[in-house]
Design a protein around this motif. Structure first.
Motif, PDB file in Angstrom:
ATOM      1  N   THR A  81       0.822  -1.201   0.000  1.00  0.00           N
ATOM      2  CA  THR A  81       0.000   0.000   0.000  1.00  0.00           C
ATOM      3  C   THR A  81       0.860   1.256   0.000  1.00  0.00           C
ATOM      4  O   THR A  81       1.865   1.314   0.703  1.00  0.00           O
ATOM      5  CB  THR A  81      -0.892   0.021   1.267  1.00  0.00           C
ATOM      6  OG1 THR A  81      -1.610  -1.211   1.344  1.00  0.00           O
ATOM      7  CG2 THR A  81      -1.862   1.177   1.255  1.00  0.00           C
ATOM      8  N   LEU A  82       0.433   2.242  -0.772  1.00  0.00           N
ATOM      9  CA  LEU A  82       1.034   3.573  -0.701  1.00  0.00           C
ATOM     10  C   LEU A  82       0.139   4.441   0.169  1.00  0.00           C
ATOM     11  O   LEU A  82      -1.089   4.400   0.027  1.00  0.00           O
ATOM     12  CB  LEU A  82       1.134   4.212  -2.085  1.00  0.00           C
ATOM     13  CG  LEU A  82       2.164   3.659  -3.044  1.00  0.00           C
ATOM     14  CD1 LEU A  82       2.162   4.467  -4.334  1.00  0.00           C
ATOM     15  CD2 LEU A  82       3.540   3.686  -2.426  1.00  0.00           C
ATOM     16  N   MET A 102       2.096  -4.051  -4.728  1.00  0.00           N
ATOM     17  CA  MET A 102       0.992  -3.100  -4.774  1.00  0.00           C
ATOM     18  C   MET A 102       0.010  -3.472  -5.885  1.00  0.00           C
ATOM     19  O   MET A 102       0.425  -3.919  -6.955  1.00  0.00           O
ATOM     20  CB  MET A 102       1.529  -1.688  -4.990  1.00  0.00           C
ATOM     21  CG  MET A 102       2.298  -1.186  -3.791  1.00  0.00           C
ATOM     22  SD  MET A 102       2.957   0.446  -4.035  1.00  0.00           S
ATOM     23  CE  MET A 102       4.248   0.104  -5.200  1.00  0.00           C
ATOM     24  N   VAL A 103      -1.261  -3.281  -5.607  1.00  0.00           N
ATOM     25  CA  VAL A 103      -2.292  -3.566  -6.606  1.00  0.00           C
ATOM     26  C   VAL A 103      -3.064  -2.303  -6.991  1.00  0.00           C
ATOM     27  O   VAL A 103      -3.733  -2.284  -8.020  1.00  0.00           O
ATOM     28  CB  VAL A 103      -3.271  -4.670  -6.135  1.00  0.00           C
ATOM     29  CG1 VAL A 103      -2.548  -6.000  -5.996  1.00  0.00           C
ATOM     30  CG2 VAL A 103      -3.941  -4.294  -4.838  1.00  0.00           C
ATOM     31  N   THR A 104      -2.996  -1.272  -6.180  1.00  0.00           N
ATOM     32  CA  THR A 104      -3.673  -0.011  -6.480  1.00  0.00           C
ATOM     33  C   THR A 104      -2.752   1.161  -6.132  1.00  0.00           C
ATOM     34  O   THR A 104      -1.781   1.001  -5.402  1.00  0.00           O
ATOM     35  CB  THR A 104      -4.987   0.155  -5.679  1.00  0.00           C
ATOM     36  OG1 THR A 104      -4.664   0.169  -4.284  1.00  0.00           O
ATOM     37  CG2 THR A 104      -5.976  -0.950  -5.980  1.00  0.00           C
ATOM     38  N   LEU A 105      -3.115   2.313  -6.661  1.00  0.00           N
ATOM     39  CA  LEU A 105      -2.390   3.545  -6.367  1.00  0.00           C
ATOM     40  C   LEU A 105      -3.374   4.583  -5.851  1.00  0.00           C
ATOM     41  O   LEU A 105      -4.475   4.703  -6.384  1.00  0.00           O
ATOM     42  CB  LEU A 105      -1.721   4.099  -7.630  1.00  0.00           C
ATOM     43  CG  LEU A 105      -0.638   3.256  -8.270  1.00  0.00           C
ATOM     44  CD1 LEU A 105      -0.204   3.871  -9.601  1.00  0.00           C
ATOM     45  CD2 LEU A 105       0.553   3.123  -7.334  1.00  0.00           C
ATOM     46  N   PRO A 106      -2.979   5.343  -4.840  1.00  0.00           N
ATOM     47  CA  PRO A 106      -3.869   6.418  -4.403  1.00  0.00           C
ATOM     48  C   PRO A 106      -3.834   7.560  -5.416  1.00  0.00           C
ATOM     49  O   PRO A 106      -2.806   7.799  -6.064  1.00  0.00           O
ATOM     50  CB  PRO A 106      -3.270   6.846  -3.057  1.00  0.00           C
ATOM     51  CG  PRO A 106      -1.820   6.505  -3.167  1.00  0.00           C
ATOM     52  CD  PRO A 106      -1.759   5.268  -4.036  1.00  0.00           C
ATOM     53  N   ASN A 120       9.063   4.985 -10.598  1.00  0.00           N
ATOM     54  CA  ASN A 120       9.213   3.641 -11.143  1.00  0.00           C
ATOM     55  C   ASN A 120       8.295   2.709 -10.359  1.00  0.00           C
ATOM     56  O   ASN A 120       8.489   2.491  -9.164  1.00  0.00           O
ATOM     57  CB  ASN A 120      10.670   3.179 -11.021  1.00  0.00           C
ATOM     58  CG  ASN A 120      10.903   1.839 -11.697  1.00  0.00           C
ATOM     59  OD1 ASN A 120       9.965   1.110 -12.010  1.00  0.00           O
ATOM     60  ND2 ASN A 120      12.158   1.513 -11.908  1.00  0.00           N
ATOM     61  N   LEU A 121       7.300   2.153 -11.052  1.00  0.00           N
ATOM     62  CA  LEU A 121       6.342   1.224 -10.433  1.00  0.00           C
ATOM     63  C   LEU A 121       6.368  -0.152 -11.104  1.00  0.00           C
ATOM     64  O   LEU A 121       5.425  -0.927 -10.940  1.00  0.00           O
ATOM     65  CB  LEU A 121       4.931   1.814 -10.527  1.00  0.00           C
ATOM     66  CG  LEU A 121       4.692   3.096  -9.738  1.00  0.00           C
ATOM     67  CD1 LEU A 121       3.395   3.759 -10.164  1.00  0.00           C
ATOM     68  CD2 LEU A 121       4.697   2.808  -8.251  1.00  0.00           C
ATOM     69  N   ILE A 126      -0.318  -3.676 -10.358  1.00  0.00           N
ATOM     70  CA  ILE A 126      -1.256  -2.568 -10.488  1.00  0.00           C
ATOM     71  C   ILE A 126      -2.077  -2.745 -11.764  1.00  0.00           C
ATOM     72  O   ILE A 126      -1.544  -2.874 -12.854  1.00  0.00           O
ATOM     73  CB  ILE A 126      -0.506  -1.229 -10.524  1.00  0.00           C
ATOM     74  CG1 ILE A 126       0.312  -1.067  -9.233  1.00  0.00           C
ATOM     75  CG2 ILE A 126      -1.484  -0.068 -10.702  1.00  0.00           C
ATOM     76  CD1 ILE A 126       1.311   0.044  -9.268  1.00  0.00           C
ATOM     77  N   CYS A 127      -3.370  -2.764 -11.588  1.00  0.00           N
ATOM     78  CA  CYS A 127      -4.296  -2.904 -12.702  1.00  0.00           C
ATOM     79  C   CYS A 127      -5.257  -1.721 -12.708  1.00  0.00           C
ATOM     80  O   CYS A 127      -5.449  -1.066 -11.697  1.00  0.00           O
ATOM     81  CB  CYS A 127      -5.107  -4.200 -12.575  1.00  0.00           C
ATOM     82  SG  CYS A 127      -4.087  -5.663 -12.695  1.00  0.00           S
TER      83      CYS A 127
END
Length: 132
Positions: A81-82, A102-106, A120-121, A126-127
């Motif tokens: 998590t971010l 991580m699967v999501t970004l805020p 850089n991710l 992440i989808c």
């Protein structure tokens, strides 16, 4: 009081207060850090079990300039998590979060782009939907 005494008192005040951090900074191990940036690093710790027992100034690889965070490498740290506070790192030039979980970004990560932060991710899960 003579002018000489006033000068001496002023000089002593400068010496005794000279090591203090400016407003909005906090001292950790005799180093001044911008409090908001240290708080964001603490948020990383609070939302990621894999780095739970670390101190904010000791997670990943960091570079600070004038007490503000400009480089952060947290690749391969099992982050999931971010924190939403990520957008407060406005002085950041480079953020490397590769090889995490991580699967999501805020949405707040988008606040870093106007400041030309390289991010850089790669090698995360992440989808879509991606932040706008």
């Amino acid at each position: 009081m003579t002018m000489k005494n006033l000068f001496l008192i002023g000089y002593l005040l400068v010496i005794t207060r000279g090591g203090e951090c400016p407003d909005s900074f906090v001292e950790v191990n005799e180093v001044c850090y911008y409090k908001k940036h240290l708080d964001v690093l603490q948020d990383f710790i609070d939302v990621n079990e894999s780095i739970r027992n670390l101190e904010p100034q000791n997670i990943g690889t960091q570079e600070w300039q004038d007490g503000k965070l400009i480089y952060l490498y947290l690749g391969d740290h099992l982050l999931t998590t971010l924190p939403d506070s990520i957008g407060l790192l406005s002085n950041l030039h480079y953020l490397d979060l590769r090889k995490n979980q991580m699967v999501t970004l805020p949405d707040e990560i988008c606040s870093l782009y106007p400041y030309h932060t390289e991010i850089n991710l790669t090698d995360n899960n992440i989808c879509p939907p991606y932040p706008y």
